[in-house]
Scaffold this active site. Sequence first.
Site, mmCIF file in Angstrom:
data_model
loop_
_atom_site.group_PDB
_atom_site.id
_atom_site.type_symbol
_atom_site.label_atom_id
_atom_site.label_comp_id
_atom_site.label_asym_id
_atom_site.label_seq_id
_atom_site.Cartn_x
_atom_site.Cartn_y
_atom_site.Cartn_z
ATOM 1 C CE1 TYR A 192 -3.425 2.791 0.529
ATOM 2 C CE2 TYR A 192 -2.032 3.493 2.354
ATOM 3 C CZ TYR A 192 -3.067 3.735 1.478
ATOM 4 O OH TYR A 192 -3.737 4.929 1.526
ATOM 5 C CG HIS A 237 -3.842 14.267 -0.342
ATOM 6 N ND1 HIS A 237 -3.938 13.624 -1.566
ATOM 7 C CD2 HIS A 237 -4.277 13.368 0.584
ATOM 8 C CE1 HIS A 237 -4.413 12.405 -1.378
ATOM 9 N NE2 HIS A 237 -4.622 12.218 -0.082
ATOM 10 C CG ASN A 248 -0.703 8.240 6.453
ATOM 11 O OD1 ASN A 248 -0.555 7.034 6.480
ATOM 12 N ND2 ASN A 248 -1.891 8.796 6.460
ATOM 13 C CE1 TYR A 289 -19.193 25.420 48.937
ATOM 14 C CE2 TYR A 289 -19.970 24.504 46.859
ATOM 15 C CZ TYR A 289 -20.005 24.535 48.233
ATOM 16 O OH TYR A 289 -20.843 23.694 48.926
ATOM 17 N NE ARG A 341 -15.833 26.945 52.058
ATOM 18 C CZ ARG A 341 -16.994 26.279 52.125
ATOM 19 N NH1 ARG A 341 -17.020 25.007 52.469
ATOM 20 N NH2 ARG A 341 -18.131 26.888 51.859
ATOM 21 C CG PHE A 365 -3.419 6.775 9.838
ATOM 22 C CD1 PHE A 365 -4.779 6.709 10.096
ATOM 23 C CD2 PHE A 365 -2.851 5.774 9.087
ATOM 24 C CE1 PHE A 365 -5.558 5.678 9.613
ATOM 25 C CE2 PHE A 365 -3.627 4.720 8.594
ATOM 26 C CZ PHE A 365 -4.978 4.678 8.856
ATOM 27 C CD GLU A 409 -9.212 7.920 4.654
ATOM 28 O OE1 GLU A 409 -9.670 9.075 4.753
ATOM 29 O OE2 GLU A 409 -8.263 7.620 3.909
#
Length: 506
Positions: free
Chosen positions: A52, A82, A194, A279, A282, A327, A413
């Site tokens: 791959y 990309h 990646n 609070y 404290r 990834f 994906e």
Amino acid sequence: MLTLTPGETTLAQLETLWREEAPARLAGTTGPAIAASAARIAAAAQGDQAVYGVNTGFGKLASVRIPPEDTATLQRNLILSHCCGVGAPLDIATARLVMALKLLSLGRGASGVRPEIVALIEAMLDKGVTPAIPEQGSVGASGDLAPLAHMAAVMIGAGEAIFEGETLPGAEALARAGLTPVTLGAKEGLALINGTQVSTALALTGWFRAMACLRAAIVTGAMSTDAIMGSTAPTRAEIHTLRGHRGQIDVAAAMRGLLKGSEIRESHREDDARVQDPYCIRCQPQVTGAALDLLRFAGQTLETEANAVTDNPLVLSDGSIVSGGNFHAEPVAFAADQIALAVAEIGAIAQRRVALMVDPALSFGLPPFLTPEPGLNSGLMIAEVTTAALMSENKHLAAPCSVDSTPTSANQEDHVSMAAHAARRLGGMTRNLAVILGVEALCAGQGIEFRAPLATSEPLKRALEAIRAEVAAMGEDRYLAPDLARAQALIETGSLVAAAGLEMPA
């Protein structure tokens, strides 16, 4: 020049790199492993077995075989296709941190890139060539593909980069710095895009800022306690050791040290009509301490991820090339959500301390809105309103991102982490928190001065001096926005914490 050792680089080193925009390079011991994995990938690219991303297409196109002569074209096309990031570019310091994190990942010797790829990233850091990386476009699975592609594009002479204050075409920026683009070999484009380096860098910068704010919150909280003449009894050590949480114990100890020797505190130990403080005074050790524990855990996660190999496939120690899922940025998404929760809660309790100090019904004798002539002057009335607005905004932003997912890439994906925007939101949240704490510092300083001739402790005197070096005391009303900005800077730079001498371990 910082030397980064993959697997051993610390949060402190990464923060130095980020804050100082320091150049960085890998330790020399990484060379053999990098070269060996590159040779294994080169051999696979020439072989008959489908591997791959080496001799196949990507994602849903993994079944398409690519002949050896098209290897370089395949990798270049991957990068260019990309480059789909949108939005403003990352700031230079964060983009440089992205590059350093990519070095750490490649330096583990499991990614199959040639030493030339590592050398170019190191040279870009050294020469100040910073890729323009858009901040949006990653879903945090299959890595931060789009933003990292913009980083890689500069390396092949495409995209855009910042060099000497100018945004230039990538090839021109490299040329001006005396650098040469690379031609990508088998898997090298995939190894560059990646990975979780953008998500991790954004989460780390959020963590650095959050820790700075937390330390400041301990100082401002101690100042607020003295300003309203609050009790230090709730910080006694045994209370916190009986519960046992490390962060709570540490915050209580820090507050005891900051308030030790305060004349204001000593003046009301006896015959104080109040039995307990609200609070927000404290329970500071319990709330801020819990936030500290959460930040420490998130920091450990991010340190691990910073040193991790997160691309795919990986060259394993036996020489096999195996597809996995490192990834997927779920650990980063969870860490970013934890940081967001801590930031929101530190701000929530700090805002209530601000509200306490400006309210004459609750502030134990301080004038309304901390102005010496209320009515004619509004004092810090609207500064408190601003803190309420920012606190509320942070509450909304703290909603978890890691529980969201949407299928991408034709359902290949089909579960994603959303780590990138989980981490990206931390920048705005920590800026909001720094403003809230800056306003608290102004209110607490004003309140302490109203207690004169009683004096606060020595550490808090120094903190007040640091405030007054930047922001004058409030007398008559004035244009306040610049004062708020200067107070914010005292928080973000760590100046207030340094003046008080607070040392809080990460």
